[in-house]
Design a protein around this motif. Structure first.
Motif, PDB file in Angstrom:
ATOM      1  N   GLU A  73       4.636  -5.495 -23.941  1.00  0.00           N
ATOM      2  CA  GLU A  73       4.620  -4.028 -23.952  1.00  0.00           C
ATOM      3  C   GLU A  73       3.510  -3.482 -23.053  1.00  0.00           C
ATOM      4  O   GLU A  73       3.652  -2.432 -22.419  1.00  0.00           O
ATOM      5  CB  GLU A  73       4.466  -3.481 -25.385  1.00  0.00           C
ATOM      6  N   PHE A  74       2.395  -4.214 -22.940  1.00  0.00           N
ATOM      7  CA  PHE A  74       1.290  -3.760 -22.088  1.00  0.00           C
ATOM      8  C   PHE A  74       1.702  -3.846 -20.619  1.00  0.00           C
ATOM      9  O   PHE A  74       1.467  -2.914 -19.838  1.00  0.00           O
ATOM     10  CB  PHE A  74       0.041  -4.612 -22.339  1.00  0.00           C
ATOM     11  N   VAL A  75       2.314  -4.946 -20.235  1.00  0.00           N
ATOM     12  CA  VAL A  75       2.749  -5.110 -18.838  1.00  0.00           C
ATOM     13  C   VAL A  75       3.808  -4.074 -18.492  1.00  0.00           C
ATOM     14  O   VAL A  75       3.801  -3.496 -17.399  1.00  0.00           O
ATOM     15  CB  VAL A  75       3.279  -6.540 -18.609  1.00  0.00           C
ATOM     16  N   GLU A  76       4.726  -3.807 -19.429  1.00  0.00           N
ATOM     17  CA  GLU A  76       5.786  -2.818 -19.177  1.00  0.00           C
ATOM     18  C   GLU A  76       5.224  -1.414 -19.012  1.00  0.00           C
ATOM     19  O   GLU A  76       5.808  -0.587 -18.290  1.00  0.00           O
ATOM     20  CB  GLU A  76       6.798  -2.854 -20.324  1.00  0.00           C
ATOM     21  N   GLU A  77       4.102  -1.114 -19.673  1.00  0.00           N
ATOM     22  CA  GLU A  77       3.489   0.214 -19.564  1.00  0.00           C
ATOM     23  C   GLU A  77       2.667   0.370 -18.282  1.00  0.00           C
ATOM     24  O   GLU A  77       2.293   1.479 -17.919  1.00  0.00           O
ATOM     25  CB  GLU A  77       2.554   0.456 -20.762  1.00  0.00           C
ATOM     26  N   SER A  78       2.381  -0.722 -17.599  1.00  0.00           N
ATOM     27  CA  SER A  78       1.499  -0.684 -16.431  1.00  0.00           C
ATOM     28  C   SER A  78       2.254  -0.213 -15.189  1.00  0.00           C
ATOM     29  O   SER A  78       3.399  -0.601 -14.963  1.00  0.00           O
ATOM     30  CB  SER A  78       0.908  -2.073 -16.169  1.00  0.00           C
ATOM     31  N   SER A  79       1.578   0.612 -14.398  1.00  0.00           N
ATOM     32  CA  SER A  79       2.151   1.054 -13.129  1.00  0.00           C
ATOM     33  C   SER A  79       2.031  -0.062 -12.096  1.00  0.00           C
ATOM     34  O   SER A  79       1.333  -1.054 -12.317  1.00  0.00           O
ATOM     35  CB  SER A  79       1.422   2.298 -12.624  1.00  0.00           C
ATOM     36  N   ALA A  80       2.692   0.119 -10.966  1.00  0.00           N
ATOM     37  CA  ALA A  80       2.626  -0.887  -9.898  1.00  0.00           C
ATOM     38  C   ALA A  80       1.191  -1.072  -9.421  1.00  0.00           C
ATOM     39  O   ALA A  80       0.731  -2.193  -9.189  1.00  0.00           O
ATOM     40  CB  ALA A  80       3.526  -0.478  -8.742  1.00  0.00           C
ATOM     41  N   LEU A  81       0.463   0.032  -9.256  1.00  0.00           N
ATOM     42  CA  LEU A  81      -0.926  -0.067  -8.802  1.00  0.00           C
ATOM     43  C   LEU A  81      -1.782  -0.798  -9.819  1.00  0.00           C
ATOM     44  O   LEU A  81      -2.637  -1.620  -9.462  1.00  0.00           O
ATOM     45  CB  LEU A  81      -1.507   1.325  -8.531  1.00  0.00           C
ATOM     46  N   GLU A  82      -1.556  -0.525 -11.104  1.00  0.00           N
ATOM     47  CA  GLU A  82      -2.321  -1.209 -12.146  1.00  0.00           C
ATOM     48  C   GLU A  82      -2.006  -2.704 -12.161  1.00  0.00           C
ATOM     49  O   GLU A  82      -2.914  -3.535 -12.325  1.00  0.00           O
ATOM     50  CB  GLU A  82      -2.026  -0.564 -13.505  1.00  0.00           C
ATOM     51  N   LEU A  83      -0.761  -3.068 -11.966  1.00  0.00           N
ATOM     52  CA  LEU A  83      -0.395  -4.489 -11.905  1.00  0.00           C
ATOM     53  C   LEU A  83      -1.058  -5.165 -10.706  1.00  0.00           C
ATOM     54  O   LEU A  83      -1.568  -6.282 -10.815  1.00  0.00           O
ATOM     55  CB  LEU A  83       1.124  -4.636 -11.811  1.00  0.00           C
ATOM     56  N   GLN A 112       9.888  -2.890  -7.756  1.00  0.00           N
ATOM     57  CA  GLN A 112      10.293  -2.756  -6.354  1.00  0.00           C
ATOM     58  C   GLN A 112      11.789  -2.466  -6.238  1.00  0.00           C
ATOM     59  O   GLN A 112      12.224  -1.755  -5.340  1.00  0.00           O
ATOM     60  CB  GLN A 112       9.932  -4.031  -5.592  1.00  0.00           C
ATOM     61  N   THR A 113      12.592  -3.020  -7.158  1.00  0.00           N
ATOM     62  CA  THR A 113      14.044  -2.770  -7.108  1.00  0.00           C
ATOM     63  C   THR A 113      14.359  -1.326  -7.473  1.00  0.00           C
ATOM     64  O   THR A 113      15.378  -0.776  -7.032  1.00  0.00           O
ATOM     65  CB  THR A 113      14.793  -3.707  -8.070  1.00  0.00           C
ATOM     66  N   GLU A 114      13.488  -0.687  -8.272  1.00  0.00           N
ATOM     67  CA  GLU A 114      13.708   0.703  -8.666  1.00  0.00           C
ATOM     68  C   GLU A 114      13.274   1.668  -7.559  1.00  0.00           C
ATOM     69  O   GLU A 114      13.940   2.656  -7.279  1.00  0.00           O
ATOM     70  CB  GLU A 114      12.925   1.017  -9.951  1.00  0.00           C
ATOM     71  N   GLU A 156      10.377  -9.484  -0.819  1.00  0.00           N
ATOM     72  CA  GLU A 156      10.753  -8.172  -1.348  1.00  0.00           C
ATOM     73  C   GLU A 156       9.755  -7.080  -0.968  1.00  0.00           C
ATOM     74  O   GLU A 156      10.143  -5.955  -0.652  1.00  0.00           O
ATOM     75  CB  GLU A 156      10.878  -8.243  -2.875  1.00  0.00           C
ATOM     76  N   LEU A 157       8.467  -7.399  -1.009  1.00  0.00           N
ATOM     77  CA  LEU A 157       7.448  -6.372  -0.749  1.00  0.00           C
ATOM     78  C   LEU A 157       7.217  -6.127   0.739  1.00  0.00           C
ATOM     79  O   LEU A 157       6.598  -5.137   1.119  1.00  0.00           O
ATOM     80  CB  LEU A 157       6.114  -6.757  -1.410  1.00  0.00           C
ATOM     81  N   GLY A 158       7.739  -7.031   1.577  1.00  0.00           N
ATOM     82  CA  GLY A 158       7.567  -6.853   3.013  1.00  0.00           C
ATOM     83  C   GLY A 158       8.097  -5.521   3.505  1.00  0.00           C
ATOM     84  O   GLY A 158       7.544  -4.912   4.432  1.00  0.00           O
ATOM     85  N   GLU A 159       9.160  -5.037   2.876  1.00  0.00           N
ATOM     86  CA  GLU A 159       9.757  -3.756   3.249  1.00  0.00           C
ATOM     87  C   GLU A 159       8.728  -2.627   3.186  1.00  0.00           C
ATOM     88  O   GLU A 159       8.741  -1.713   4.023  1.00  0.00           O
ATOM     89  CB  GLU A 159      10.938  -3.457   2.309  1.00  0.00           C
ATOM     90  N   SER A 160       7.835  -2.703   2.214  1.00  0.00           N
ATOM     91  CA  SER A 160       6.830  -1.647   2.044  1.00  0.00           C
ATOM     92  C   SER A 160       5.794  -1.647   3.161  1.00  0.00           C
ATOM     93  O   SER A 160       5.069  -0.667   3.335  1.00  0.00           O
ATOM     94  CB  SER A 160       6.122  -1.817   0.699  1.00  0.00           C
ATOM     95  N   LEU A 161       5.695  -2.746   3.898  1.00  0.00           N
ATOM     96  CA  LEU A 161       4.700  -2.847   4.961  1.00  0.00           C
ATOM     97  C   LEU A 161       5.216  -2.299   6.290  1.00  0.00           C
ATOM     98  O   LEU A 161       4.449  -2.181   7.246  1.00  0.00           O
ATOM     99  CB  LEU A 161       4.274  -4.309   5.140  1.00  0.00           C
ATOM    100  N   LEU A 162       6.505  -1.972   6.337  1.00  0.00           N
ATOM    101  CA  LEU A 162       7.075  -1.406   7.564  1.00  0.00           C
ATOM    102  C   LEU A 162       6.761   0.082   7.624  1.00  0.00           C
ATOM    103  O   LEU A 162       7.632   0.937   7.614  1.00  0.00           O
ATOM    104  CB  LEU A 162       8.583  -1.653   7.607  1.00  0.00           C
ATOM    105  N   SER A 163       5.486   0.373   7.676  1.00  0.00           N
ATOM    106  CA  SER A 163       4.993   1.749   7.650  1.00  0.00           C
ATOM    107  C   SER A 163       3.895   1.895   8.683  1.00  0.00           C
ATOM    108  O   SER A 163       3.195   0.936   9.005  1.00  0.00           O
ATOM    109  CB  SER A 163       4.446   2.071   6.246  1.00  0.00           C
TER     110      SER A 163
END
Length: 294
Positions: A73-83, A112-114, A156-163
């Motif tokens: 439940e703690f991990v599910e409540e965490s945002s991407a930045l917090e993780l 990332q899928t969301e 999967e996260l490589g897409e976010s680096l195309l910025s």
């Protein structure tokens, strides 16, 4: 300080860590009364920034972090930045737990899928897991399962680096991560990062430019073992490498011993043959020789 009769900061922080750990265990059955991911981030970040080299002080904080990350439940409540920050903490505290890392990485992949994660989150996550992976491989704690999920994280996260909205620190950090992980499946992303760096080298510190050259050299050495045409391969890196070397030569007087050694190592991997430029770095090494470690 008065109540606990602590006369130095590490002792006080260790006391706080013990209280933090005890409070977590007391709220096992009442998740709502426990620490939030935001609060945990602040506590763990503060501890590792203040006492990064003090294993005794960090040890109870590491146990607290793992207790929290074991809770679904703690991990599910965490945002991407917090993780991403939890991975950053585990890396800087040199704490390795395969299950916790797996859980955090899996949760990041689900988020990332969301919606694509920000470059900041992607960069921090990749840098942290790469350094964790590097240490774990040396101590034989790594597993094929973790290796697979880490490579999926890169994919999967490589897409976010195309910025184009990445900071110099993020660009440099990601280049090093790709090189350390020997991840060469999505070379378009690595090329994009190298292009961002060489587009405006004045924004980058000397260490970041040296790291960029080292990363290009490492990836080139991985690709060189591929049976593809080496001349075509080299031409794809030549522009980036040339600009990076020229910039480093211009800053030769500012190179630290680590920068100098890393630059020469990179030039060796690249079989770089411009004698005028190499001699500048070699001269810098000669000037610093009495300060080099073995």
């Amino acid at each position: 300080f008065e109540d606990w009769k602590c006369d130095n900061h590490p002792d006080l922080v260790r006391q706080l860590a013990s209280h933090f750990l005890a409070s977590l265990r007391s709220c096992n059955d009442v998740p709502g009364d426990c620490v939030t991911p935001t609060q945990a981030n602040a506590i763990l970040r503060g501890s590792v920034l203040l006492h990064r080299r003090d294993e005794a002080t960090l040890e109870p904080f590491c146990r607290a972090a793992l207790e929290l990350l074991y809770r679904d439940e703690f991990v599910e409540e965490s945002s991407a930045l917090e993780l991403a920050n939890f991975l950053w903490f585990l890396n800087n505290a040199r704490s390795f737990d395969a299950d916790a890392i797996d859980k955090v990485c899996t949760s990041l992949l689900n988020l990332q899928t969301e919606q694509p994660l920000s470059p900041q989150v992607a960069c921090r996550s990749l840098r942290s897991v790469t350094e964790i992976m590097s240490r774990a491989q040396q101590s034989h704690e790594w597993s094929a399962e973790l290796h697979a999920i880490i490579f999926r994280l890169f994919h999967e996260l490589g897409e976010s680096l195309l910025s184009s909205r990445m900071t110099p620190s993020e660009v440099s950090s990601c280049l090093v991560s790709y090189a350390k992980a020997a991840y060469t499946q999505d070379m378009g992303i690595f090329d994009h990062l190298a292009s961002l760096m060489t587009r405006d080298l004045g924004q980058y510190s000397t260490r970041q430019v040296v790291d960029g050259l080292w990363a290009c050299a490492k990836v080139f050495s991985f690709e060189k073992s591929n049976p593809a045409d080496i001349s075509d391969l080299y031409s794809s890196y030549f522009t980036y490498i040339g600009k990076l070397v020229v910039e480093i030569v211009e800053r030769a007087e500012n190179l630290s011993t680590k920068d100098t050694a890393r630059t020469l190592y990179a030039l060796g991997l690249l079989e770089y043959r411009n004698e005028d430029r190499v001699s500048v770095i070699a001269q810098r090494a000669k000037e610093q020789s009495e300060h080099f470690s073995g």
